[in-house]
Design an enzyme around this catalytic site. Structure first.
Site, short mmCIF file in Angstrom:
data_model
loop_
_atom_site.label_atom_id
_atom_site.label_comp_id
_atom_site.label_asym_id
_atom_site.label_seq_id
_atom_site.Cartn_x
_atom_site.Cartn_y
_atom_site.Cartn_z
N LYS A 262 0.85 -1.19 0.00
CA LYS A 262 0.00 0.00 0.00
C LYS A 262 0.89 1.24 0.00
O LYS A 262 1.71 1.42 0.89
CB LYS A 262 -0.91 0.00 1.24
CG LYS A 262 -1.64 1.34 1.49
CD LYS A 262 -2.51 1.33 2.75
CE LYS A 262 -3.07 2.72 3.08
NZ LYS A 262 -3.91 2.73 4.30
N ASP A 267 -2.61 10.36 3.45
CA ASP A 267 -3.99 9.93 3.68
C ASP A 267 -4.70 10.95 4.56
O ASP A 267 -4.60 10.92 5.79
CB ASP A 267 -3.99 8.55 4.35
CG ASP A 267 -5.42 8.06 4.62
OD1 ASP A 267 -6.37 8.68 4.10
OD2 ASP A 267 -5.56 7.05 5.35
N LYS A 274 -10.02 13.02 8.22
CA LYS A 274 -9.50 12.70 9.55
C LYS A 274 -9.49 13.95 10.42
O LYS A 274 -9.46 15.07 9.90
CB LYS A 274 -8.06 12.18 9.43
CG LYS A 274 -7.91 10.81 8.81
CD LYS A 274 -6.45 10.41 8.72
CE LYS A 274 -6.26 9.06 8.04
NZ LYS A 274 -6.84 7.94 8.78
N ASP A 285 1.82 6.70 5.25
CA ASP A 285 0.82 5.69 4.89
C ASP A 285 1.23 4.90 3.63
O ASP A 285 0.42 4.20 3.05
CB ASP A 285 -0.54 6.36 4.70
CG ASP A 285 -1.72 5.41 4.93
OD1 ASP A 285 -1.51 4.37 5.57
OD2 ASP A 285 -2.82 5.73 4.46
N ASP A 344 -12.09 7.09 4.11
CA ASP A 344 -10.83 6.90 4.83
C ASP A 344 -10.41 5.42 4.86
O ASP A 344 -9.31 5.09 5.28
CB ASP A 344 -10.97 7.43 6.27
CG ASP A 344 -9.63 7.69 6.93
OD1 ASP A 344 -8.59 7.60 6.23
OD2 ASP A 344 -9.62 7.96 8.15
N GLU A 346 -9.34 3.63 2.49
CA GLU A 346 -8.89 3.69 1.08
C GLU A 346 -7.84 2.65 0.74
O GLU A 346 -7.72 2.24 -0.40
CB GLU A 346 -8.37 5.09 0.78
CG GLU A 346 -6.90 5.36 1.15
CD GLU A 346 -6.60 5.26 2.65
OE1 GLU A 346 -7.54 5.37 3.46
OE2 GLU A 346 -5.43 5.07 3.02
N ARG A 348 -7.54 -0.51 1.37
CA ARG A 348 -8.06 -1.79 0.86
C ARG A 348 -8.50 -1.67 -0.60
O ARG A 348 -8.45 -2.64 -1.35
CB ARG A 348 -9.20 -2.28 1.77
CG ARG A 348 -10.39 -1.38 1.85
CD ARG A 348 -11.24 -1.63 3.09
NE ARG A 348 -10.62 -1.09 4.31
CZ ARG A 348 -11.11 -1.22 5.53
NH1 ARG A 348 -12.24 -1.88 5.73
NH2 ARG A 348 -10.48 -0.69 6.57
#
Ligand code: BES
Ligand code: MN
Ligand code: ZN
Length: 496
Positions: A262, A267, A274, A285, A344, A346, A348
């Site tokens: 990933k 993010d 967030k 991230d 959020d 994201e 996956r």
């Protein structure tokens, strides 16, 4: 490598300026070879100083003697190895890291000679010193105050057989470079390391023989990566997928193993934004992708006899007029549809498409994905161990063993039908969030829906990839976590 130290291996007894480092057990006796080199006078000095400083030779403790009489060195640094029992289970990289932290001269000689020590041990000490020495200060324009700047530039490890240690260190250096490469990527700020720049930086891997293919929005939409592109659409920065290939197996047609990362360069959460506290950490991230890049470097630079695919999905998750919304339904490359509940969640979405592509295009032997996927894994396991989810007991056991061997520990978590049920959607094939309960497990179950009949493991590294506990071999925010783990997994199991 950025402000690295030079490490050389040499014969015993060449004590010059700088620090001389020696190791003693709790009996405070210098090994015979070292005693010969430094002389009885220095040994007596050590005994007296140890008594006055209450230095007992305990494992990972140090005693420093400045300007020791009878010795050319500026400083004698005595490092404890503990009891015989401690000495039987030394963590060599940690010993190297601790040693590097105790040395204060520009150059140091380290006398690593006692019965039973191997060239591999010496190489691991060098690894630990290298990793401990790393710090990220590219963006600091002011010099550190005198006394605080790191000084060590050259470390000579003195061993009984320098040539053998040097040979062992070659492979280990490749791994150290891979770890540092991963740390650099994680530490870089998100305005600099946006997806396009991240992809560009993977191109250096071609220098060690890795083929690097960079896919942009056009190729990704032709492939049908609707889930990954849905995340990217809220950012002015374009998405990239990088496919890295190392063919080191004697048989070029041997199916590859696949590492998938990933790579969310920042993010923000997107429209499900967030809260502000700690949001700056979300530059990290992309720790999974950084690990894959570092691992590809390590394997190629040490010419691992294995075929490997490294694949990373790189995007930025931002709120915008064009950003995806909660309620959107997107179609992944697999054809499965996903209802977006929370923008959020994201990571996956990115993994779903990259995993699907890798398994279809490269028919891997097995796949391991790494992702800073959920805050829930931090709640469950803390910051010293990563979550492991797998559909294959053998692969899970091998990862667990590699974790124990390297200290990059993993803990297996369950995958049960209830987690899968939690992501069923009213409107689409699945939804991208199963809610708060079992958040790390429902995320893993989501990814599992994109894995066909292939052994697969998912490592949720949200707790360990960045701002994790500092250790003897790491003081950097970006940990470079997982490079040593995956290198070890390959070395112990898949090089024929
Ligand atoms: N990147 C985060 C997870 C994360 C949190 C990594 C803290 C490192 C430190 C991930 O994209 C995320 O936001 N996950 C959500 C999922 C939820 C919306 C279902 C989470 O964990 O809260
Ligand atoms: Mn997120
Ligand atoms: Zn994320």
């Amino acid at each position: 490598m950025a402000d690295g130290i030079t490490i050389a291996f040499g014969a015993l007894g060449q004590v010059g300026q700088g620090d001389l480092v020696v190791f003693v057990g709790d009996d405070l006796q210098l090994p015979a070879t070292i005693l010969e080199a430094v002389g009885q006078e220095v040994a007596d000095l050590l005994t007296r100083a140890a008594a006055s400083e209450r230095f007992k030779g305990k494992s990972l403790t140090a005693l420093t003697l400045p300007a020791p009489a009878g010795l050319k060195a500026d400083r004698l640094v005595v490092i404890g190895l503990g009891s015989d029992k401690d000495r039987a289970k030394i963590d060599w990289p940690a010993l190297g890291g601790f040693t590097a932290s105790k040395v204060s001269g520009r150059t140091a000689h380290l006398a690593l000679s006692w019965p039973g020590i191997t060239p591999a041990n010496a190489a691991d000490v060098a690894l630990g010193a290298r990793l401990r020495h790393y710090s990220f200060d590219r963006y600091k324009t002011k010099k550190k105050p005198e006394g605080e700047e790191p000084k060590l530039t050259t470390l000579t490890v003195m061993v009984d057989d320098p040539a053998a240690a040097q040979a062992a260190a070659k492979a280990v250096d490749a791994v150290a470079e891979g770890v540092i490469m991963a740390r650099e990527l994680v530490n870089e700020p998100p305005n600099i390391l946006h997806p396009e720049e991240f992809a560009r930086r993977t191109e250096v891997l071609s220098e060690v023989g890795v083929s690097v293919e960079i896919l942009g929005p056009k190729e990704l939409s032709e492939l049908g990566m609707g889930a990954l592109l849905a995340v990217a659409q809220g950012s002015t920065k374009e998405a990239r997928v990088v496919i890295m290939r190392w063919n080191g197996a004697p048989d070029a047609s041997d199916p590859p193993i696949a590492f998938i990362g990933k790579g969310v360069c920042f993010d923000s959460g997107g429209i499900s934004i967030k809260s502000a506290g700690g949001m700056e950490d979300m530059k990290g991230d992309m720790g999974g992708a950084a690990c894959v890049v570092g691992t590809m470097h390590a394997l190629a630079a040490r010419k691992a006899r294995v075929n490997v695919i490294g694949a990373i999905g790189i995007v930025e998750n931002m709120p915008d007029g064009d950003a995806q919304r909660p309620g959107d339904i997107v179609t992944s490359m697999s054809g499965q549809t996903i209802e977006i509940i929370n923008t959020d969640a994201e990571g996956r979405l990115v993994l779903a498409d990259v995993i699907w592509h890798v398994q279809g295009a490269y028919k891997p032997k097995f796949m391991i994905d790494l992702a800073t996927l959920t805050g829930a894994i931090i709640v469950a396991l803390g910051q010293d161990i990563a979550g492991l989810f797998s559909n294959d007991d053998d692969l899970a056991a091998k990862l667990t063993a590699a974790g124990e061997a390297t200290g990059e520990a993993v803990w297996r978590m369950p995958l049960i039908p209830a987690y899968d049920k939690a992501i069923d959607s009213k409107f689409a094939d699945m939804k991208n969030s199963g809610g708060r309960h079992g958040g790390a497990a429902t995320a893993a179950s989501f990814i599992k829906r994109y894995v066909n009949d292939v052994p697969w493991a998912h490592l949720d590294i949200a707790g360990v990839a960045m701002s994790s506990s500092s250790s003897e071999i790491n003081r950097s925010w970006g940990a470079g976590w997982g490079v040593r783990l995956l290198d070890r997994l390959v070395r112990d199991n898949y090089e024929g």
